[in-house]
Scaffold this active site. Structure first.
Site, mmCIF file in Angstrom:
data_model
loop_
_atom_site.group_PDB
_atom_site.id
_atom_site.type_symbol
_atom_site.label_atom_id
_atom_site.label_comp_id
_atom_site.label_asym_id
_atom_site.label_seq_id
_atom_site.Cartn_x
_atom_site.Cartn_y
_atom_site.Cartn_z
ATOM 1 N N TYR A 157 0.819 -1.203 0.000
ATOM 2 C CA TYR A 157 0.000 0.000 0.000
ATOM 3 C C TYR A 157 0.863 1.268 0.000
ATOM 4 O O TYR A 157 0.355 2.354 0.231
ATOM 5 C CB TYR A 157 -1.048 -0.046 1.118
ATOM 6 C CG TYR A 157 -2.121 -1.039 0.758
ATOM 7 C CD1 TYR A 157 -3.044 -0.725 -0.237
ATOM 8 C CD2 TYR A 157 -2.163 -2.299 1.313
ATOM 9 C CE1 TYR A 157 -3.989 -1.632 -0.653
ATOM 10 C CE2 TYR A 157 -3.112 -3.230 0.911
ATOM 11 C CZ TYR A 157 -4.024 -2.892 -0.084
ATOM 12 O OH TYR A 157 -4.948 -3.803 -0.497
ATOM 13 N N HIS A 207 -6.283 2.974 1.156
ATOM 14 C CA HIS A 207 -6.269 2.183 2.392
ATOM 15 C C HIS A 207 -6.248 3.086 3.626
ATOM 16 O O HIS A 207 -5.571 2.788 4.615
ATOM 17 C CB HIS A 207 -5.076 1.215 2.398
ATOM 18 C CG HIS A 207 -5.436 -0.194 2.746
ATOM 19 N ND1 HIS A 207 -5.138 -0.753 3.967
ATOM 20 C CD2 HIS A 207 -6.083 -1.150 2.048
ATOM 21 C CE1 HIS A 207 -5.566 -2.002 4.000
ATOM 22 N NE2 HIS A 207 -6.152 -2.268 2.848
#
Ligand code: MG
Length: 399
Positions: A157, A207
């Site tokens: 991420y 995220h």
């Protein structure tokens, strides 16, 4: 004689190395049973206890055709409701009851829901690379396999390439640099559009890793690259900031994989602040709340993008696809891919071909479970390290 629920139990298995929870509801009719996904991978044993020790005695002897009443009464049976453990347990039962209803009616679930709006669900896969050229290579590989949508990430991420210095004695964890991450994403998409053009649809998942105002800036900075959607730009605790993102740019927004209660989407949908709902269907309690949420979204022009990662069982993936085929406002389906052990344990899995996922024509969810095969893949009950995420100075943040 009417059919009654005879047994309810949770079955744990990890054919792909990810702990899965599946609920089996058996009936007094021989060979008539249903399966449902109850996967909360990080707390699988807690869900199993909720199913085996609480829902089982509550449900035995009830009429499995009364799905709505069982959903409503299971939700309030513990008085406190809409937590992830109990919602997943209820989802396992709810999906299994829809599976049973389809088998009794001799219809696939999508037919019970109004019939197909499309033959198959468009899916996206996840391309991850260390730098923009590696990501581009992976996107091209997916394109060759027929994919038309790809989610692009750099270094998981992100935010791992450049890192501010840690203080001495910094605690262990999955460190990342939010500023480096935020600056790297427009660079990635600029490169990808130069290299790939605009024919392929690209997506990105934040995220919930940025401070709200930096998330606003990122959404604006990505606008020229025409994303299909930007996912979880804000944390569930900061959703009022979506008004600011909406006011400042036209980057399509997807939100909600961490929500537990369908009402958490309400303001975002009615104010038309998002374009896609991200929903981990077992996390909100199953097909019963998900189909209502999809219908609610239709009125506001919001489309569905059910969560489809590796910690959804193939039973849950099948439920996603049935809803995809029956919803007029279907948007896109995340598809994690299924390995051989998963196919062995779950006969009748949905199949991917040329960027679409297809269901079989069997009644109910159309998927079964080989319990003997499932027993060959025991769960490890380990919580992954990425859930302990830290900023460069050691501060623990949301993963
Ligand atoms: Mg996500």
């Amino acid at each position: 004689m009417s059919i009654l629920i005879k047994d309810v139990r949770a079955i744990l298995t990890a054919p792909a190395g990810i702990d899965l929870v599946v609920v089996k509801v058996e009936t007094t009719e021989p060979e008539l049973y249903g399966l449902g996904c109850a996967t909360f991978t990080q707390r699988a044993l807690a869900v199993k206890t909720a199913v085996d020790e609480y829902l089982r005695p509550f449900l035995i002897g009830k009429d499995p055709s009364r799905i709505e009443d069982i959903f409503q009464s299971s939700m309030v049976n513990a008085y406190w409701r809409n937590g992830p453990v109990l919602n997943n347990a209820i989802s396992g039962v709810d999906m299994a009851l829809w599976d049973i209803k389809g088998k009794v009616a001799k219809m696939p679930l999508y037919d019970l829901l109004g019939g197909k709006c499309r033959e198959a669900a468009s899916i996206y896969r996840h391309a991850d690379g260390r730098d923009p050229s590696e990501v581009a290579e992976k996107v091209l590989r997916f394109k060759e396999e027929g994919l038309q949508y790809v989610r692009c990430q750099m270094g998981g991420y992100g935010g791992k390439t450049k890192m501010r210095r840690k203080p001495q004695g910094a605690l262990p964890g999955a460190y990342f640099d939010a500023d480096a991450y935020e600056q790297s994403v427009p660079v990635l998409f600029s490169y990808l559009r130069d290299k790939l053009g605009y024919e392929i649809e690209l997506l990105h998942d934040v995220h919930e890793r940025l401070s709200p105002v930096r998330a606003v800036a990122l959404a604006k900075n990505l606008e020229p690259y025409r994303l299909f959607f930007l996912e979880d730009a804000l944390a569930p605790e900061q959703i009022e900031w979506f008004r600011m993102i909406r006011a400042q740019c036209a980057t399509p927004i997807a939100m909600g994989e961490l929500f537990n209660n369908p009402n958490e989407w309400k303001m975002l949908i009615t104010e038309q602040l998002i374009d896609f709902i991200r929903v981990h269907i077992s996390q909100i309690g199953g097909i019963t709340p998900a189909r209502k949420l999809a219908a609610f979204c239709e009125t506001y022009g919001v489309r569905t993008a059910w969560h489809g990662p590796g910690d959804v069982s193939p039973v849950g993936h099948a439920a996603n696809i049935h809803l995809d085929l029956a919803a007029p406002n279907f948007g896109i389906q995340e598809w994690a891919g299924l390995n051989e052990p998963l196919r062995e344990v779950f006969p009748g899995c949905p199949e991917m071909k040329d960027g679409y996922v297809y269901l079989n024509e069997k009644p109910g969810l159309g998927i079964d479970m080989d319990e003997q095969a499932a027993a060959k893949y025991p769960c490890a009950h380990k919580v992954p390290e990425w859930t302990v995420t830290r900023l460069p100075d050691g501060t623990l943040v949301r993963p």
